[in-house]
Write an enzyme that holds these catalytic residues in place. Structure first.
Site, PDB file in Angstrom:
ATOM      1  N   GLU A   1      40.305  28.294  29.300  1.00 35.09           N
ATOM      2  CA  GLU A   1      39.931  28.147  27.894  1.00 35.09           C
ATOM      3  C   GLU A   1      39.816  29.540  27.289  1.00 35.09           C
ATOM      4  O   GLU A   1      39.268  30.453  27.903  1.00 35.09           O
ATOM      5  CB  GLU A   1      38.588  27.407  27.757  1.00 35.09           C
TER       6      GLU A   1
ATOM      7  N   HIS B   1      32.303  24.614  20.666  1.00 30.53           N
ATOM      8  CA  HIS B   1      31.161  25.214  21.366  1.00 30.53           C
ATOM      9  C   HIS B   1      29.868  24.963  20.603  1.00 30.53           C
ATOM     10  O   HIS B   1      29.894  24.636  19.425  1.00 30.53           O
ATOM     11  CB  HIS B   1      31.364  26.726  21.516  1.00 30.53           C
TER      12      HIS B   1
ATOM     13  N   LYS C   1      22.177  26.475  17.669  1.00 33.51           N
ATOM     14  CA  LYS C   1      21.672  25.745  18.826  1.00 33.51           C
ATOM     15  C   LYS C   1      20.654  24.691  18.387  1.00 33.51           C
ATOM     16  O   LYS C   1      19.824  24.948  17.521  1.00 33.51           O
ATOM     17  CB  LYS C   1      20.977  26.716  19.790  1.00 33.51           C
TER      18      LYS C   1
ATOM     19  N   ASP D   1      31.577  30.041  32.219  1.00 32.57           N
ATOM     20  CA  ASP D   1      31.617  30.016  30.756  1.00 32.57           C
ATOM     21  C   ASP D   1      31.443  31.415  30.143  1.00 32.57           C
ATOM     22  O   ASP D   1      30.630  32.199  30.621  1.00 32.57           O
ATOM     23  CB  ASP D   1      30.482  29.083  30.276  1.00 32.57           C
ATOM     24  N   HIS D   2      32.211  31.674  29.102  1.00 30.48           N
ATOM     25  CA  HIS D   2      32.094  32.932  28.346  1.00 30.48           C
ATOM     26  C   HIS D   2      32.187  34.163  29.241  1.00 30.48           C
ATOM     27  O   HIS D   2      31.363  35.066  29.145  1.00 30.48           O
ATOM     28  CB  HIS D   2      30.795  32.950  27.531  1.00 30.48           C
TER      29      HIS D   2
END
Ligand SMILES: [Zn+2]
Length: 494
Positions: A276, A351, A318, A166-167
């Site tokens: 992605e 996200h 978050k 991811d990322h």
């Protein structure tokens, strides 16, 4: 077969096997078991010669020449499981309609997440971590995948799952994820795109634009300047000349890099991958005109993406629900969904997607379930909630430790928690600790961003010991939490 397992278990009392983990392999039997401290793998056969290859552990002679191994949950035994049970390895989910990222920073959450996932028409991305999370938790991509393999085996989940590096921002990091067998790569363009140019004056943009190669400028002028693009459902997106130039200045370098990364991944995995593209880690929302430019240029360059994560209007902080104008989110999300349908037919990826219950009806409806939703820290918070209800003294230590490290972690996460709004922990009775972590936004954000210090400092050992003890509580709480996510998104049940 069962009695072989029992004979082997008798060497390790008190311990028990996970019933769904018992698997026969020719004349051998393999299962996951636990004692009071840890989980381990049991491998037994009627003779030493019949033990399946690849497993390594402590050997025991059983009655009548039978033989058994008690194996640690390490890289060697994870590889052996993948070899003998290929469904325990992650795979590409590019052909699956609804995919959900279920990050597991602890290596413990998969079992509970799967209990919810298997009731819905979706494919979970069970292993998913960013470089930041890896360094915060002292793990590697190899660890992340292996932890998932054992849990998928234990749950006997055979429908296939994804694994997402991811990322990631550069090819060396992407290679580490690919080496660990992760089929999904989330390419974060934040460092190669020129996000600052989003705020430049038209004159500043023009100066930078004029420095671009002539063929790039010609393309912008013939394909984008003063054009209106008609999408499905009577949606149109207009791009004036100034916006077209701004897009070229902001994104052309990042688009070229995306193309390079795409061919790199393809050279290593053929078609078996999910790429992605993420542009969500920027300060200003992705305008529909910019999204359209990126999507159309990716398509022109032959870059096939499985999903793309724009930065949406409003705030996706978050651990808390969506903050912002819901009607405006609705209006813009609809356009983003139409762009993705018209140019490449990829999934819109949301996200920081956990706990955003207010926007789920829109996200589910406008994508008709063709979407990727990424969650990560919410499974950590569910673990904290289990500690709050079962081990209040430990929770209080974690809370204090989190407060001490809050300011350091604030440098890494954009949140608006105000610790002064959290009730005084010293006078709060134990019975109110679970509600604090389940529904107090400031407390949730405090504990959400401080997982790194908690998981790598002096509380690591007591935390994992408690989680081992309360693992069934954790699985039940995760099932309930993810079920709420899936149902609010409108994902059909199986
Ligand atoms: Zn993101």
């Amino acid at each position: 077969m069962k009695n072989l397992l029992e004979a082997l278990l008798a060497k390790n009392v008190p311990a028990c096997v996970y019933p769904s983990s018992v698997h026969n392999l020719n004349s051998a039997v393999i299962a996951l078991a636990r004692d009071e401290q840890k989980r381990f793998l049991l491998v037994a056969a009627d003779s030493a010669a019949h033990l399946p290859e690849g497993f390594a552990g402590e050997a025991f002679e059983l009655a009548n020449g039978a033989y058994g191994l008690v194996c640690p949950l390490d890289a060697i035994n994870a590889a052996a499981l993948r070899q003998h049970f290929p469904w325990t390895a992650p795979r590409s989910l590019r052909l699956e309609r609804t995919t959900i990222g279920c990050g597991d920073r602890l290596g413990l959450a998969t079992i509970g997440q799967l209990r919810a996932a298997k009731n819905y028409q979706l494919s979970p991305v069970l292993a998913q971590q960013s470089m930041r999370e890896l360094s915060m938790t002292n793990r590697t991509f190899r660890n992340v995948v292996d932890d998932t393999v054992f849990q998928v085996f234990a749950a006997d989940y055979r429908d296939g799952y994804g694994a997402d590096g991811d990322h990631l921002k550069n090819i060396p990091d992407i290679d580490i994820a690919l080496d660990a067998g992760m089929p999904m790569i989330t390419l974060d363009l934040s460092e190669v795109m020129n996000a600052a140019a989003g705020d430049w004056s038209d004159d500043e943009v023009l100066a930078a634009y004029n420095a671009l190669p002539e063929d790039e400028r010609k393309l912008v002028e013939t394909q984008y300047s003063d054009q209106t693009f008609s999408l499905a459902g009577d949606v149109t997106v207009a791009i004036d000349a100034a916006t077209a130039r701004r897009c070229a200045v902001m994104y052309n370098k990042a688009l070229a890099f995306s193309e390079e990364v795409y061919h790199h991944i393809k050279s290593r995995r053929g078609d078996e991958f999910d790429l992605e593209i993420s542009i969500d880690e920027t300060t200003s929302p992705t305008l529909p005109s910019h999204h359209l430019y990126i999507a159309r240029e990716l398509q022109r360059r032959g870059v096939i993406v499985s999903s793309l994560a724009p930065r949406f209007i409003g705030e996706f902080q978050k651990a808390v629900d969506y903050i912002g104008d819901l009607a405006e989110f609705d209006r813009q999300f609809r356009v983003h969904a139409k762009i993705s349908k018209s140019y490449g037919n990829y999934k819109i990826s949301v996200h920081s997607g956990s706990d955003k219950f207010a926007v789920y009806p829109t996200v589910g409806r406008e994508t008709a379930g063709f979407l990727h939703l990424k969650t990560a820290g919410t499974s950590w918070l569910v673990a904290v909630s289990v500690i709050a209800s079962r081990e209040p003294a430990l929770y209080r230590q974690m809370h204090r430790y989190a407060e001490e490290h809050f300011n350091d972690m604030l440098k890494l996460y954009h949140i608006t928690a105000d610790l002064s709004r959290i009730p005084n922990l010293d006078t709060l009775p134990d019975s109110e600790l679970p509600a604090l972590i389940d529904s107090h936004p400031d407390a949730r954000q405090l504990l959400h961003i401080t997982y790194g210090p908690i998981l790598t400092g002096p509380l690591r050992q007591p935390f994992f010991a408690a989680m081992h003890k309360w693992e069934e509580d954790y699985a039940q709480a995760l099932e309930k939490h993810f079920d709420k996510h899936f149902s609010r998104l409108g994902i059909p049940k199986r």
